[in-house]
Design a protein around this motif. Structure first.
Motif, PDB file in Angstrom:
ATOM      1  N   SER A  17      -3.170  -5.127 -16.431  1.00  0.00           N
ATOM      2  CA  SER A  17      -2.564  -6.081 -15.490  1.00  0.00           C
ATOM      3  C   SER A  17      -1.394  -5.454 -14.747  1.00  0.00           C
ATOM      4  CB  SER A  17      -2.086  -7.334 -16.228  1.00  0.00           C
ATOM      5  OG  SER A  17      -3.172  -7.998 -16.819  1.00  0.00           O
ATOM      6  N   THR A  18      -0.665  -4.593 -15.458  1.00  0.00           N
ATOM      7  CA  THR A  18       0.488  -3.941 -14.846  1.00  0.00           C
ATOM      8  C   THR A  18       0.062  -3.101 -13.643  1.00  0.00           C
ATOM      9  OG1 THR A  18       1.543  -3.873 -17.010  1.00  0.00           O
ATOM     10  CG2 THR A  18       2.446  -2.434 -15.314  1.00  0.00           C
ATOM     11  N   ILE A  19      -1.000  -2.321 -13.824  1.00  0.00           N
ATOM     12  CA  ILE A  19      -1.491  -1.489 -12.719  1.00  0.00           C
ATOM     13  C   ILE A  19      -1.945  -2.366 -11.559  1.00  0.00           C
ATOM     14  CG2 ILE A  19      -3.298   0.126 -12.006  1.00  0.00           C
ATOM     15  CD1 ILE A  19      -3.226   1.270 -14.849  1.00  0.00           C
ATOM     16  N   MET A  20      -2.689  -3.427 -11.900  1.00  0.00           N
ATOM     17  CA  MET A  20      -3.185  -4.312 -10.863  1.00  0.00           C
ATOM     18  C   MET A  20      -2.040  -4.989 -10.105  1.00  0.00           C
ATOM     19  SD  MET A  20      -6.096  -7.106 -10.925  1.00  0.00           S
ATOM     20  CE  MET A  20      -7.179  -5.734 -10.737  1.00  0.00           C
ATOM     21  N   ASN A  21      -1.005  -5.398 -10.832  1.00  0.00           N
ATOM     22  CA  ASN A  21       0.144  -6.028 -10.177  1.00  0.00           C
ATOM     23  C   ASN A  21       0.868  -5.061  -9.247  1.00  0.00           C
ATOM     24  OD1 ASN A  21      -0.120  -8.627 -11.132  1.00  0.00           O
ATOM     25  ND2 ASN A  21       0.959  -8.161 -13.041  1.00  0.00           N
ATOM     26  N   ALA A  22       0.822  -3.777  -9.607  1.00  0.00           N
ATOM     27  CA  ALA A  22       1.441  -2.786  -8.719  1.00  0.00           C
ATOM     28  C   ALA A  22       0.649  -2.684  -7.423  1.00  0.00           C
ATOM     29  CB  ALA A  22       1.519  -1.430  -9.412  1.00  0.00           C
ATOM     30  N   VAL A  61      -0.386   3.568  -2.100  1.00  0.00           N
ATOM     31  CA  VAL A  61      -0.520   3.583  -0.645  1.00  0.00           C
ATOM     32  C   VAL A  61      -1.861   2.954  -0.272  1.00  0.00           C
ATOM     33  CG1 VAL A  61      -0.621   5.035   1.411  1.00  0.00           C
ATOM     34  CG2 VAL A  61       0.894   5.654  -0.480  1.00  0.00           C
ATOM     35  N   LEU A  62      -1.805   1.948   0.571  1.00  0.00           N
ATOM     36  CA  LEU A  62      -3.025   1.282   1.030  1.00  0.00           C
ATOM     37  C   LEU A  62      -3.150   1.474   2.533  1.00  0.00           C
ATOM     38  CD1 LEU A  62      -5.449  -0.662   0.669  1.00  0.00           C
ATOM     39  CD2 LEU A  62      -3.843  -2.555   0.934  1.00  0.00           C
ATOM     40  N   ASP A  63      -4.258   2.080   2.957  1.00  0.00           N
ATOM     41  CA  ASP A  63      -4.506   2.263   4.381  1.00  0.00           C
ATOM     42  C   ASP A  63      -3.300   2.952   5.046  1.00  0.00           C
ATOM     43  OD1 ASP A  63      -6.211   2.135   6.429  1.00  0.00           O
ATOM     44  OD2 ASP A  63      -5.975  -0.006   6.850  1.00  0.00           O
ATOM     45  N   ASN A  64      -2.816   3.988   4.378  1.00  0.00           N
ATOM     46  CA  ASN A  64      -1.684   4.784   4.866  1.00  0.00           C
ATOM     47  C   ASN A  64      -0.349   4.064   4.899  1.00  0.00           C
ATOM     48  OD1 ASN A  64      -3.130   7.209   5.311  1.00  0.00           O
ATOM     49  ND2 ASN A  64      -4.031   6.268   7.155  1.00  0.00           N
ATOM     50  N   LYS A  65      -0.294   2.890   4.280  1.00  0.00           N
ATOM     51  CA  LYS A  65       0.999   2.197   4.234  1.00  0.00           C
ATOM     52  C   LYS A  65       1.429   2.046   2.783  1.00  0.00           C
ATOM     53  CE  LYS A  65      -0.418  -1.186   6.985  1.00  0.00           C
ATOM     54  NZ  LYS A  65      -1.511  -0.680   7.839  1.00  0.00           N
ATOM     55  N   ASN A  66       2.671   2.378   2.527  1.00  0.00           N
ATOM     56  CA  ASN A  66       3.228   2.228   1.197  1.00  0.00           C
ATOM     57  C   ASN A  66       3.315   0.745   0.840  1.00  0.00           C
ATOM     58  OD1 ASN A  66       4.276   3.276  -1.143  1.00  0.00           O
ATOM     59  ND2 ASN A  66       5.749   4.575  -0.044  1.00  0.00           N
ATOM     60  N   ILE A  67       2.786   0.368  -0.308  1.00  0.00           N
ATOM     61  CA  ILE A  67       2.813  -1.049  -0.680  1.00  0.00           C
ATOM     62  C   ILE A  67       4.206  -1.442  -1.152  1.00  0.00           C
ATOM     63  CG2 ILE A  67       2.027  -2.669  -2.449  1.00  0.00           C
ATOM     64  CD1 ILE A  67      -0.737  -1.483  -2.151  1.00  0.00           C
ATOM     65  N   LYS A  68       4.785  -2.420  -0.479  1.00  0.00           N
ATOM     66  CA  LYS A  68       6.142  -2.841  -0.838  1.00  0.00           C
ATOM     67  C   LYS A  68       6.175  -4.270  -1.367  1.00  0.00           C
ATOM     68  CE  LYS A  68       8.934   0.292   1.872  1.00  0.00           C
ATOM     69  NZ  LYS A  68       8.000   0.787   2.924  1.00  0.00           N
ATOM     70  N   GLU A  82      -4.571   4.724  -2.518  1.00  0.00           N
ATOM     71  CA  GLU A  82      -4.163   5.922  -3.242  1.00  0.00           C
ATOM     72  C   GLU A  82      -3.031   5.593  -4.224  1.00  0.00           C
ATOM     73  OE1 GLU A  82      -5.404   9.129  -2.157  1.00  0.00           O
ATOM     74  OE2 GLU A  82      -4.362  10.185  -3.771  1.00  0.00           O
ATOM     75  N   ILE A  83      -3.321   5.755  -5.512  1.00  0.00           N
ATOM     76  CA  ILE A  83      -2.276   5.560  -6.519  1.00  0.00           C
ATOM     77  C   ILE A  83      -1.841   6.943  -6.983  1.00  0.00           C
ATOM     78  CG2 ILE A  83      -1.733   4.533  -8.756  1.00  0.00           C
ATOM     79  CD1 ILE A  83      -4.024   2.588  -8.320  1.00  0.00           C
TER      80      ILE A  83
END
Ligand SMILES: Nc1ncnc2c1ncn2[C@@H]1O[C@H](COP(=O)(O)OP(=O)(O)O)[C@@H](O)[C@H]1O
Ligand SMILES: [Mg+2]
Lengths: 295, 268
Positions: free
Chosen positions: B47-52, B65-72, B5-6
């Motif tokens: 590329s910017t979006i992908m890097n995020a 958010v990936l699999d309910n975890k915030n990507i850090k 989820e972006i």
């Protein structure tokens, strides 16, 4: 660590040329034969040119010797003395009368010891300064401040600290060996391309993996350049250092010969010092070529 | 909530002239197992979006958010194929992949080597495994980068123009490899890829995200590709649905690029 990296790169080259040889067989053989003859011709040419330079140099030397009415010994006299020195290099007639080989051995030992200690300190410290802007801000000004100070100025400090002239000489070689290695290493580390860092980050490299698979291989050519510059200066400094410390070494030999008014020996020593310098430089240039990689 | 989820994503870069907003207001919900293409002109922020998503960049606004975890940060759940291959030039092809596998995977050395070999064979580089990247062509380097990302067996594959440097033939077979891998994993792997190639996007994707031009680029449209799978590359291009989608995408990407827009006047 450095050995293993060198070794892998070496094998790479061997594997590559080996497979080329297999694929193209005879073509390569013919090519390499042609290449070899070109190589020998080039080498022969450069030797001829070097001999021309040497002849001109000896001509000026003879002229100078002639005008100083032989108070500066000419090439032939000097070479005779050099030959005598080299024909019995390892005699030992007490502390003030040793063969040139023994003196040289002492100097080389001191240089290698001080240089090794200095490098062991400079490489990790250089990596640290290159990797962290904090450490760079804290320590780089000191490096820039101390680098231009003549290493001989450290001699009295070495004497006070170690209370031993031999140790003090090692100490000044140690100090001398720091700067080029440290600066080159930190420069190498600070210029690691973002692409390489991205790999480590994306695939979660541990600190150790990052150090051994990214930082060190990338920085190795820079480190070797630093080492080459360092040992050149260290070899410069040892002669002056041994003049101060006395007792033994090629520097002491120069000073002692001067006191004994044997300029032939002084000049012979200069020639030997030059040769050893070339060998040190050549050794590190060879490693430099070995560890450089194609991006 | 969807798998990836972006939400209100904004990414800006500090520059000497002040803050440069690359992308903003990016909202995208991706299901598990979906194949998404991001398409847009050069410099629009793909590329910017992908890097995020990859965790290589920290968003300056919004969240991923990936699999309910915030990507850090980056993680073994995402495999990245960088735009510029990003191989380590002093490691052999094999070792480039092995270092990634060794770093990420939790199994025996022998199993790790097996994984490396399997993936090298998949991209047809097994016989080149002892070469250094400097001895490879651009397309070969790209295949190594792809093999490396596949090898760590991530849930999400992020590919930044992965087939850009490949010739048409290799490109076709690599696209099939990606689909094969996706099928083999019961279509559970989520793939986000960047491309310049409309045909490629249509052949592979479930949805295509078309971006506006930068700066402060936003999503222009999300095009759903409702073509049945498996898609046959030769047959599919003849269907009216495909032609309609292709024309629509072409329109989205080129309508600002007529000759008049570029300030060229035609004199008789
Ligand atoms: N580290 C950065 N610093 C400043 N500007 C950047 C940085 N990375 C990307 N940009 C800018 O952001 C915009 C989008 O870049 P990018 O995502 O690489 O575009 P592309 O769609 O071609 O992949 C470009 O204008 C680029 O100049
Ligand atoms: Mg890009």
């Amino acid at each position: 660590m450095s050995n293993s990296t060198t070794a892998t790169i070496e094998t790479e080259e061997i594997v590559e040329s080996y497979s080329l040889l297999n694929t193209f067989g005879k073509v390569i053989k013919k090519e390499s034969l042609k290449n070899a003859s070109i190589y020998i011709l080039e080498k022969a040419k450069s030797i001829v040119f070097a001999c021309i330079g040497l002849t001109i140099f000896c001509g000026f030397w003879s002229l100078l010797s002639y005008y100083t009415k032989d108070s500066l010994p000419g090439p032939t006299v000097t070479l005779k003395v050099l030959y005598e020195m080299l024909s019995d290099p390892f005699y030992d007639y007490g502390p003030n009368d040793k063969g040139i080989g023994l003196q040289l051995f002492v100097s080389i030992k001191t240089v290698l010891l001080g240089f090794s200690l200095g490098s062991l300190f400079a490489i990790p410290f250089g990596i640290l300064i290159g990797a962290s802007s904090f450490f760079k801000k804290v320590f780089y000004p000191i490096v820039q401040f101390l680098k231009p100070v003549s290493p001989l100025a450290w001699f009295p400090i070495g004497l006070v600290v170690f209370k031993d002239t031999g140790m003090a000489t090692i100490f000044i070689v140690f100090i001398t060996s720091l700067w080029s290695t440290l600066i080159n290493t930190s420069f190498g580390v600070s210029t690691i391309p973002q692409d390489h860092k991205n790999v480590a980050k994306a695939f979660g490299f541990s600190k150790w993996r990052y150090l051994t698979k990214v930082v060190f291989p990338y920085t190795l050519p820079h480190i070797i350049t630093g080492l080459r510059l360092s040992i050149s200066v260290a070899w410069l400094v040892i002669v002056a250092g041994e003049m101060l410390s006395g007792g033994a070494g090629i520097g002491f030999f120069v000073w002692d010969s001067w006191n004994a008014l044997s300029l032939e020996k002084v000049i012979s020593a200069i020639i030997i010092i030059g040769f050893v310098g070339i060998i040190f430089d050549g050794f590190f240039t060879m490693i430099e070529n070995k560890v450089s990689y194609k991006a | 909530m969807s798998y990836l989820e972006i939400k209100d994503l904004e990414i800006s870069f500090p520059t000497p002239k002040g803050k440069y907003i690359a992308v903003r207001d990016i909202n995208l919900s991706i299901r598990k197992g979906e194949i998404i293409s991001i398409i847009g002109h050069s410099g629009c922020g793909k590329s910017t979006i992908m890097n995020a998503i990859g965790g290589m960049l920290t968003p300056t606004g919004g969240s991923v958010v990936l699999d309910n975890k915030n990507i850090k940060g980056p993680g073994p759940d995402r495999g990245i194929v960088f735009q510029n291959y990003s191989l380590l030039p002093w490691l052999t092809v094999e070792n480039n992949i092995f270092q990634a596998v060794d770093s990420v995977m939790d199994c025996s050395k022998a199993e790790k080597h097996e994984i490396v070999i399997k993936n090298l064979k998949m991209v047809n580089l097994f016989q080149h495994k002892d070469k250094l990247p400097g001895q490879l062509s651009g397309g070969m380097k790209q295949r190594v980068a792809i093999a490396r990302a596949f090898a760590i067996n991530p849930g999400v594959l992020l590919m930044d123009e992965p087939f850009g440097a490949l010739d048409a033939l290799t490109k076709g077979s690599m696209q099939l490899e990606v689909l094969k891998l996706w099928n083999l994993n019961n279509r559970e792997k989520t793939i986000v890829m960047i491309t310049h190639d409309i045909e490629e996007a249509l052949f592979l994707s479930d949805r295509i995200v078309v971006l506006h031009n930068g700066p402060a680029s936003t999503i222009r449209e999300i095009v759903t590709v409702n073509l049945p799978r498996p898609r046959n590359k030769i047959e599919i291009v003849k269907t009216p649905e495909y032609i309609e989608l292709r024309d629509h995408l072409l329109h989205l990407l080129t309508d600002h690029f007529s000759i008049e827009d570029m300030g060229v006047t035609y004199k008789n």
